[in-house]
Write an enzyme that holds these catalytic residues in place. Structure first.
Site, PDB file in Angstrom:
ATOM      1  N   SER A  20       0.918  -1.087  -0.071  1.00 14.27           N
ATOM      2  CA  SER A  20      -0.071  -0.178   0.088  1.00 14.27           C
ATOM      3  C   SER A  20       0.862   1.087   0.049  1.00 14.27           C
ATOM      4  O   SER A  20       0.369   2.469   0.010  1.00 14.27           O
ATOM      5  CB  SER A  20      -0.872   0.017   1.172  1.00 14.27           C
ATOM      6  OG  SER A  20      -0.056  -0.256   2.383  1.00 14.27           O
ATOM      7  N   THR A 152     -40.102  27.269  -8.686  1.00 13.35           N
ATOM      8  CA  THR A 152     -40.563  25.935  -8.187  1.00 13.35           C
ATOM      9  C   THR A 152     -40.542  25.090  -9.409  1.00 13.35           C
ATOM     10  O   THR A 152     -41.098  25.745 -10.585  1.00 13.35           O
ATOM     11  CB  THR A 152     -41.444  25.751  -7.488  1.00 13.35           C
ATOM     12  OG1 THR A 152     -42.742  26.139  -8.267  1.00 13.35           O
ATOM     13  CG2 THR A 152     -41.483  26.728  -6.268  1.00 13.35           C
ATOM     14  N   HIS A 153     -39.956  23.884  -9.557  1.00 14.77           N
ATOM     15  CA  HIS A 153     -40.105  23.046 -10.789  1.00 14.77           C
ATOM     16  C   HIS A 153     -39.306  24.008 -12.060  1.00 14.77           C
ATOM     17  O   HIS A 153     -39.596  23.694 -13.294  1.00 14.77           O
ATOM     18  CB  HIS A 153     -41.677  22.771 -11.383  1.00 14.77           C
ATOM     19  CG  HIS A 153     -42.426  22.488 -10.215  1.00 14.77           C
ATOM     20  ND1 HIS A 153     -42.689  21.127  -9.990  1.00 14.77           N
ATOM     21  CD2 HIS A 153     -43.135  23.143  -9.292  1.00 14.77           C
ATOM     22  CE1 HIS A 153     -43.317  20.956  -8.822  1.00 14.77           C
ATOM     23  NE2 HIS A 153     -43.831  22.071  -8.473  1.00 14.77           N
ATOM     24  N   SER A 274     -15.355  27.675 -26.959  1.00 21.71           N
ATOM     25  CA  SER A 274     -15.435  26.730 -27.507  1.00 21.71           C
ATOM     26  C   SER A 274     -14.489  26.357 -28.566  1.00 21.71           C
ATOM     27  O   SER A 274     -14.041  27.657 -29.147  1.00 21.71           O
ATOM     28  CB  SER A 274     -17.048  26.551 -28.218  1.00 21.71           C
ATOM     29  OG  SER A 274     -16.916  25.734 -29.297  1.00 21.71           O
ATOM     30  N   LYS A 280     -19.832  30.973 -28.136  1.00 18.66           N
ATOM     31  CA  LYS A 280     -19.738  30.330 -26.852  1.00 18.66           C
ATOM     32  C   LYS A 280     -18.788  30.482 -25.775  1.00 18.66           C
ATOM     33  O   LYS A 280     -17.502  30.733 -26.105  1.00 18.66           O
ATOM     34  CB  LYS A 280     -19.910  29.058 -27.247  1.00 18.66           C
ATOM     35  CG  LYS A 280     -21.366  28.506 -27.550  1.00 18.66           C
ATOM     36  CD  LYS A 280     -21.532  27.175 -27.861  1.00 18.66           C
ATOM     37  CE  LYS A 280     -21.416  26.320 -26.874  1.00 18.66           C
ATOM     38  NZ  LYS A 280     -21.064  24.850 -26.819  1.00 18.66           N
ATOM     39  N   GLU A 287     -19.634  22.837 -14.279  1.00 16.03           N
ATOM     40  CA  GLU A 287     -20.088  21.302 -14.930  1.00 16.03           C
ATOM     41  C   GLU A 287     -19.232  20.303 -14.369  1.00 16.03           C
ATOM     42  O   GLU A 287     -19.624  19.315 -14.037  1.00 16.03           O
ATOM     43  CB  GLU A 287     -20.052  21.277 -16.328  1.00 16.03           C
ATOM     44  CG  GLU A 287     -20.698  21.902 -17.070  1.00 16.03           C
ATOM     45  CD  GLU A 287     -20.681  22.194 -18.539  1.00 16.03           C
ATOM     46  OE1 GLU A 287     -21.366  21.427 -19.285  1.00 16.03           O
ATOM     47  OE2 GLU A 287     -19.632  23.064 -18.935  1.00 16.03           O
ATOM     48  N   TYR A 314      -9.249  -6.160  13.203  1.00 17.40           N
ATOM     49  CA  TYR A 314      -8.484  -5.860  11.902  1.00 17.40           C
ATOM     50  C   TYR A 314      -8.687  -6.881  11.003  1.00 17.40           C
ATOM     51  O   TYR A 314      -8.546  -8.177  11.164  1.00 17.40           O
ATOM     52  CB  TYR A 314      -7.264  -5.318  12.301  1.00 17.40           C
ATOM     53  CG  TYR A 314      -6.566  -4.973  10.914  1.00 17.40           C
ATOM     54  CD1 TYR A 314      -6.747  -3.628  10.497  1.00 17.40           C
ATOM     55  CD2 TYR A 314      -5.779  -5.701  10.105  1.00 17.40           C
ATOM     56  CE1 TYR A 314      -6.074  -3.153   9.187  1.00 17.40           C
ATOM     57  CE2 TYR A 314      -5.256  -5.315   8.853  1.00 17.40           C
ATOM     58  CZ  TYR A 314      -5.187  -4.129   8.675  1.00 17.40           C
ATOM     59  OH  TYR A 314      -4.915  -3.673   7.291  1.00 17.40           O
ATOM     60  N   LYS A 322      -8.267   3.850   1.984  1.00 22.10           N
ATOM     61  CA  LYS A 322      -7.558   4.834   1.822  1.00 22.10           C
ATOM     62  C   LYS A 322      -7.548   5.724   0.619  1.00 22.10           C
ATOM     63  O   LYS A 322      -7.516   6.855   0.481  1.00 22.10           O
ATOM     64  CB  LYS A 322      -5.866   4.755   2.099  1.00 22.10           C
ATOM     65  CG  LYS A 322      -5.725   4.326   3.537  1.00 22.10           C
ATOM     66  CD  LYS A 322      -4.242   3.820   3.652  1.00 22.10           C
ATOM     67  CE  LYS A 322      -4.284   3.065   5.026  1.00 22.10           C
ATOM     68  NZ  LYS A 322      -5.030   1.902   5.147  1.00 22.10           N
TER      69      LYS A 322
HETATM   70  N1  ARG Z   1      -1.543  -1.039   5.719  1.00 18.41           N
HETATM   71  C1  ARG Z   1      -2.272  -1.564   6.629  1.00 18.41           C
HETATM   72  C2  ARG Z   1      -3.508  -0.848   6.393  1.00 18.41           C
HETATM   73  O1  ARG Z   1      -3.627   0.149   5.830  1.00 18.41           O
HETATM   74  C3  ARG Z   1      -1.605  -1.347   7.790  1.00 18.41           C
HETATM   75  C4  ARG Z   1      -2.045  -2.362   8.884  1.00 18.41           C
HETATM   76  C5  ARG Z   1      -1.451  -3.569   8.515  1.00 18.41           C
HETATM   77  N2  ARG Z   1      -1.939  -4.426   9.708  1.00 18.41           N
HETATM   78  C6  ARG Z   1      -1.875  -5.723   9.393  1.00 18.41           C
HETATM   79  N3  ARG Z   1      -1.946  -6.733  10.514  1.00 18.41           N
HETATM   80  N4  ARG Z   1      -1.357  -6.342   8.353  1.00 18.41           N
HETATM   81  O2  ARG Z   1      -4.557  -1.334   6.859  1.00 18.41           O
END
Ligand code: ARG
Length: 456
Positions: A20, A152-153, A274, A280, A287, A314, A322
């Site tokens: 990551s 309205t509308h 344009s 234009k 937009e 977890y 993320k």
């Molecule tokens: N890169 C992981 C995340 O964002 C960090 C936590 C990782 N923990 C683990 N036990 N592998 O979730």
């Protein structure tokens, strides 16, 4: 010195898949800030020595500077930001680096990093929303007497002040700010000490950590602290509502700047020509903001879906929190930023507004109310005025251009004072709190300015 050792058996394809670092490198400041607080606390509690803590903290600061200077080599095989920094610390200060992760897990570490990041995102979002509020209030104040058709509308309905219309967005944005502030309360909760999931078997001082990091609260359940991302979802929800409001304003700017409406002119700095049609100017920015709403909603739904049905605590699924989140923050801040400039430079075509208001039979309701005051039941008055408007349309006349004899044709209740019904009288009559009467709108402008000032 032994080399830093991490993850043995994983093959390269799996390592690349799991990595990551290409996106969580963005958390480097938060990661370092959290680690510095943790090292301080470990020393304070006698879990590591003062010297060791100083070495670690010095190393972490130097790493932060390396990253700032663009000299840090991020390595995919080291998976994420936590391991990348820890491994570099090892290179810089040797085995002592291994003590930093005492009484901590990547699970509570990432929870903290994300909370620190979210806090900053909330603060920046609130500041930008305020700037936009100010731009709207300044526009409202500059054009305090301009009358536009209220719709309205998307059908012309009743005359209103342009300022009243703009202030409606001030209100929406104020609620957006309140939502961000509310979300901040639940974000500023310090999770360290939760360890992997069960808490840590060391005498850590969680309250000291919270104080160091400026969090008013510590988490009360370690399983929950490492495994919920509801604070991110809340941010994304608040962001979705904010960009929904922006998108509505964007749509109005698109309509208002069209040749048919011609109410406003978007400055050249914020509208593009344009490539083939020289006459234009396109409201591209409005937009595109409208268009970007889709991805912000998408990220909200994506994270809700990722989190659904995850067993405690977890799970690696959560690494998916993320990219969508970062993109939400970036998208929202850039949309707000560009909108501030665009609103500030928009020109209002007051003459055109007036024309449109005059031609739209906006006083029909007032004429019905006039008949009600003269004793006619509202329903009958409503029907009568709709016939009257139809008649005026066939004559190509506005209501105020009809002669009294023409009015009498519809009802003997009409008299000379019908001429007193004007755009101005219609507006002035709506002087309840929140109504469009100039006195009331003036108060609302003052109130809005006070709110902006008090909160800055
Ligand atoms: N890169 C992981 C995340 O964002 C960090 C936590 C990782 N923990 C683990 N036990 N592998 O979730």
């Amino acid at each position: 010195m032994k080399p830093f050792h991490f993850q043995s058996g994983l093959g390269i394809p799996a390592l690349q898949f799991l990595a990551s670092i290409h996106f969580d490198r963005r958390l480097y400041q938060e990661d370092i800030e959290g680690s510095i607080a943790h090292a301080k606390m470990l020393a304070r509690q006698g879990i590591i020595s003062q010297n060791e803590a100083e070495l670690i903290i010095g190393g972490l600061k130097a790493i932060g500077e390396e990253i700032e200077r663009g000299e840090f080599l991020f390595k995919t095989e080291l998976e994420d930001i936590h391991i990348n920094i820890e491994s570099r610390l090892w290179e810089k200060i040797g085995e002592i680096a291994g003590k930093l992760h005492t009484a901590r897990s990547r699970n509570d570490q990432i929870a903290l990093d994300l909370r620190l990041f979210t806090r900053k995102a909330i603060q920046e979002s609130i500041a930008k929303v305020k700037e936009l509020q100010l731009a709207l209030v300044e526009k409202a104040e500059a054009y305090q007497t301009a009358i536009i058709p209220g719709y309205t509308h998307l059908q012309p309905a009743q005359p209103i002040l342009l300022a009243h219309h703009l202030l409606a967005y001030f209100e929406m944005l104020q609620r957006d700010i309140e939502r961000f502030k509310d979300c901040l309360k639940r974000t500023e909760v310090m999770p360290l000490g939760s360890g992997a999931l069960a808490g840590v078997p060391y005498p850590v001082d969680r309250c000291f950590l919270a104080q160091e990091l400026g969090f008013p609260q510590i988490s009360q359940n370690s399983l929950d602290a490492v495994s919920d991302r509801d604070f991110i979802i809340e941010y994304q929800l608040a962001a979705s509502l904010t960009i929904m409001h922006l998108s509505r304003l964007a749509e109005e700017l698109v309509i208002w700047s069209s040749a048919e409406f011609g109410f406003i002119t978007i400055d050249e700095a914020y509208s593009s020509g344009s490539s083939i049609m020289p006459q234009k100017r396109n409201p591209d920015i409005a937009e595109l903001v409208r268009g970007k709403t889709g991805r912000v909603y998408g990220h909200l739904l994506a994270l809700l879906t990722t989190m659904k049905s995850l067993p405690l605590a977890y799970n690696r699924d959560m690494q998916e929190d993320k990219e969508g989140f970062f993109d939400t923050v970036d998208t929202l801040l850039s949309c707000l930023g560009i909108f501030v400039g665009m609103i500030r430079t928009i020109r209002i075509n007051v003459e055109r507004l007036r024309q449109s208001a005059e031609q739209s039979y906006l006083m029909a309701t007032d004429v019905a109310d006039y008949l009600v005051h003269k004793g006619m039941p509202f329903r009958q008055a409503h029907n009568l005025v709709s016939e009257l408007v139809e008649y005026a349309q066939t004559q190509g006349k506005r209501l105020e251009q009809l002669g009294l004899d023409e009015y009498w044709h519809f009802s003997p209740l009409f008299s000379e004072d019908i001429a007193e019904i004007t755009l101005e009288s219609s507006i002035a009559a709506r002087d309840i709190v929140g109504g469009t009467a100039p006195e009331e709108v003036k108060k609302q402008i003052e109130r809005a300015k006070r709110i902006i000032k008090d909160s800055s």
